[in-house]
Motif scaffolding. Structure first.
Motif, PDB file in Angstrom:
ATOM      1  N   GLN A 125       9.420 -22.832 -39.084  1.00 19.77           N
ATOM      2  CA  GLN A 125       9.719 -21.521 -39.452  1.00 19.77           C
ATOM      3  C   GLN A 125      10.906 -20.858 -38.202  1.00 19.77           C
ATOM      4  O   GLN A 125      10.440 -20.968 -37.291  1.00 19.77           O
ATOM      5  N   VAL A 126      11.820 -20.344 -38.787  1.00 19.15           N
ATOM      6  CA  VAL A 126      12.970 -19.936 -37.762  1.00 19.15           C
ATOM      7  C   VAL A 126      13.173 -18.342 -37.939  1.00 19.15           C
ATOM      8  O   VAL A 126      13.385 -18.115 -39.078  1.00 19.15           O
ATOM      9  N   GLN A 127      13.057 -17.716 -36.830  1.00 22.36           N
ATOM     10  CA  GLN A 127      13.224 -16.306 -36.735  1.00 22.36           C
ATOM     11  C   GLN A 127      14.467 -15.898 -35.914  1.00 22.36           C
ATOM     12  O   GLN A 127      14.840 -17.138 -35.162  1.00 22.36           O
ATOM     13  N   GLU A 128      14.806 -14.792 -35.638  1.00 16.87           N
ATOM     14  CA  GLU A 128      16.121 -14.709 -34.725  1.00 16.87           C
ATOM     15  C   GLU A 128      15.642 -15.167 -33.253  1.00 16.87           C
ATOM     16  O   GLU A 128      16.515 -15.567 -32.612  1.00 16.87           O
ATOM     17  N   ASN A 129      14.617 -14.552 -32.971  1.00 17.84           N
ATOM     18  CA  ASN A 129      14.164 -14.808 -31.504  1.00 17.84           C
ATOM     19  C   ASN A 129      13.043 -15.736 -31.263  1.00 17.84           C
ATOM     20  O   ASN A 129      12.669 -16.035 -30.197  1.00 17.84           O
ATOM     21  N   VAL A 130      12.412 -16.477 -32.283  1.00 17.05           N
ATOM     22  CA  VAL A 130      11.536 -17.384 -31.907  1.00 17.05           C
ATOM     23  C   VAL A 130      11.162 -18.294 -33.190  1.00 17.05           C
ATOM     24  O   VAL A 130      11.743 -17.906 -34.388  1.00 17.05           O
ATOM     25  N   ALA A 131      10.917 -19.520 -32.694  1.00 15.10           N
ATOM     26  CA  ALA A 131      10.578 -20.401 -34.091  1.00 15.10           C
ATOM     27  C   ALA A 131       9.344 -20.914 -34.118  1.00 15.10           C
ATOM     28  O   ALA A 131       8.381 -20.993 -32.867  1.00 15.10           O
ATOM     29  N   PHE A 132       8.601 -21.365 -35.096  1.00 15.04           N
ATOM     30  CA  PHE A 132       7.179 -21.953 -35.057  1.00 15.04           C
ATOM     31  C   PHE A 132       7.211 -23.526 -35.581  1.00 15.04           C
ATOM     32  O   PHE A 132       8.226 -23.643 -36.620  1.00 15.04           O
ATOM     33  N   ALA A 133       6.812 -24.221 -34.976  1.00 11.50           N
ATOM     34  CA  ALA A 133       6.827 -25.833 -35.016  1.00 11.50           C
ATOM     35  C   ALA A 133       5.359 -26.559 -35.047  1.00 11.50           C
ATOM     36  O   ALA A 133       4.419 -25.837 -34.340  1.00 11.50           O
ATOM     37  N   SER A 134       5.262 -27.423 -35.442  1.00  8.35           N
ATOM     38  CA  SER A 134       3.977 -28.333 -35.723  1.00  8.35           C
ATOM     39  C   SER A 134       4.417 -29.731 -34.997  1.00  8.35           C
ATOM     40  O   SER A 134       5.419 -30.323 -35.160  1.00  8.35           O
ATOM     41  N   ILE A 135       3.466 -30.380 -34.224  1.00  6.93           N
ATOM     42  CA  ILE A 135       3.592 -31.436 -33.629  1.00  6.93           C
ATOM     43  C   ILE A 135       3.570 -32.638 -34.611  1.00  6.93           C
ATOM     44  O   ILE A 135       2.584 -32.621 -35.511  1.00  6.93           O
ATOM     45  N   VAL A 136       4.698 -33.585 -34.601  1.00  8.37           N
ATOM     46  CA  VAL A 136       4.639 -34.629 -35.610  1.00  8.37           C
ATOM     47  C   VAL A 136       4.229 -35.720 -34.925  1.00  8.37           C
ATOM     48  O   VAL A 136       3.905 -36.870 -35.424  1.00  8.37           O
ATOM     49  N   GLU A 137       4.480 -35.647 -33.646  1.00  8.76           N
ATOM     50  CA  GLU A 137       3.827 -36.941 -32.645  1.00  8.76           C
ATOM     51  C   GLU A 137       3.712 -36.532 -31.597  1.00  8.76           C
ATOM     52  O   GLU A 137       4.612 -35.915 -30.797  1.00  8.76           O
ATOM     53  N   GLN A 138       2.324 -36.884 -30.896  1.00  2.00           N
ATOM     54  CA  GLN A 138       1.836 -36.427 -29.524  1.00  2.00           C
ATOM     55  C   GLN A 138       2.828 -37.064 -28.636  1.00  2.00           C
ATOM     56  O   GLN A 138       3.243 -38.403 -28.833  1.00  2.00           O
ATOM     57  N   ASP A 139       2.734 -36.485 -27.520  1.00  3.14           N
ATOM     58  CA  ASP A 139       3.240 -37.221 -26.155  1.00  3.14           C
ATOM     59  C   ASP A 139       2.554 -38.302 -25.982  1.00  3.14           C
ATOM     60  O   ASP A 139       1.222 -38.274 -25.679  1.00  3.14           O
ATOM     61  N   SER A 140       3.094 -39.478 -25.732  1.00  4.64           N
ATOM     62  CA  SER A 140       2.533 -40.652 -25.561  1.00  4.64           C
ATOM     63  C   SER A 140       1.925 -40.888 -24.191  1.00  4.64           C
ATOM     64  O   SER A 140       0.819 -41.379 -24.049  1.00  4.64           O
ATOM     65  N   ARG A 141       2.194 -39.847 -23.235  1.00  2.84           N
ATOM     66  CA  ARG A 141       1.599 -39.656 -22.017  1.00  2.84           C
ATOM     67  C   ARG A 141       0.206 -39.175 -21.969  1.00  2.84           C
ATOM     68  O   ARG A 141      -0.620 -39.379 -21.311  1.00  2.84           O
ATOM     69  N   ALA A 142      -0.138 -38.210 -23.225  1.00  2.00           N
ATOM     70  CA  ALA A 142      -1.247 -37.649 -23.326  1.00  2.00           C
ATOM     71  C   ALA A 142      -2.440 -38.594 -24.088  1.00  2.00           C
ATOM     72  O   ALA A 142      -3.621 -38.043 -24.006  1.00  2.00           O
ATOM     73  N   LEU A 143      -2.217 -39.733 -24.407  1.00  2.00           N
ATOM     74  CA  LEU A 143      -3.096 -40.646 -25.013  1.00  2.00           C
ATOM     75  C   LEU A 143      -4.098 -41.352 -23.960  1.00  2.00           C
ATOM     76  O   LEU A 143      -3.812 -41.514 -22.864  1.00  2.00           O
TER      77      LEU A 143
END
Length: 143
Positions: A125-143
């Protein structure tokens, strides 16, 4: 340069108007509609001075003539719905969501993101001053 706190919830421009001896700042409806602010709540605000109206008008005129002379892209949000990109989570917001900043300091809210994570996200979702996103691939360093 003005330092802006990471706890910033909303940023917009408005004029201060006088009404019956009080001064009022109109809050754009989009700030309420997109849950940046809530009616009947109390907020701490900061007022930043802008250029005088004459300077603003001169800058607007100059910008318009420059825009007519060149074909440049608009300064809307730097992300599009459905776009997939890598971001770096810089901090967490009041509700625990990850906050990343992309071009021009534009904020992307990433639920489940933690400071230091570098996930691949899809902009939902995109708004004028902020967007909302979902993670599609985790940071490989976090595994």
């Amino acid at each position: 340069m003005t330092e802006i706190s990471d706890s910033l919830r909303s940023l917009f421009s408005a004029q201060i108007e006088e009404h019956d001896g009080s001064y009022v700042v109109d809050i754009p409806a989009s700030e309420i509609e997109h849950d940046a602010l809530a009616a009947e709540e109390t907020y701490r605000i900061a007022i930043l001075a802008s250029e005088s109206s004459t300077e603003q008008k001169a800058q607007q005129d100059q910008h318009q003539s420059t825009a007519q002379e060149t074909t440049t892209t608009s300064q809307g949000p730097p992300v599009d719905e459905g776009e997939v990109r890598d971001v770096t989570i810089e901090t967490t917001g009041d509700q625990g969501d990850g906050i990343a900043k992309v071009e021009r300091g534009y904020v992307v809210i990433v639920p489940g993101g933690q400071p230091g994570d570098e996930p691949t996200v899809e902009i939902e979702q995109v708004q004028e001053n902020v967007a909302f996103a979902s993670i599609v691939e985790q940071d490989s360093r976090a595994l």
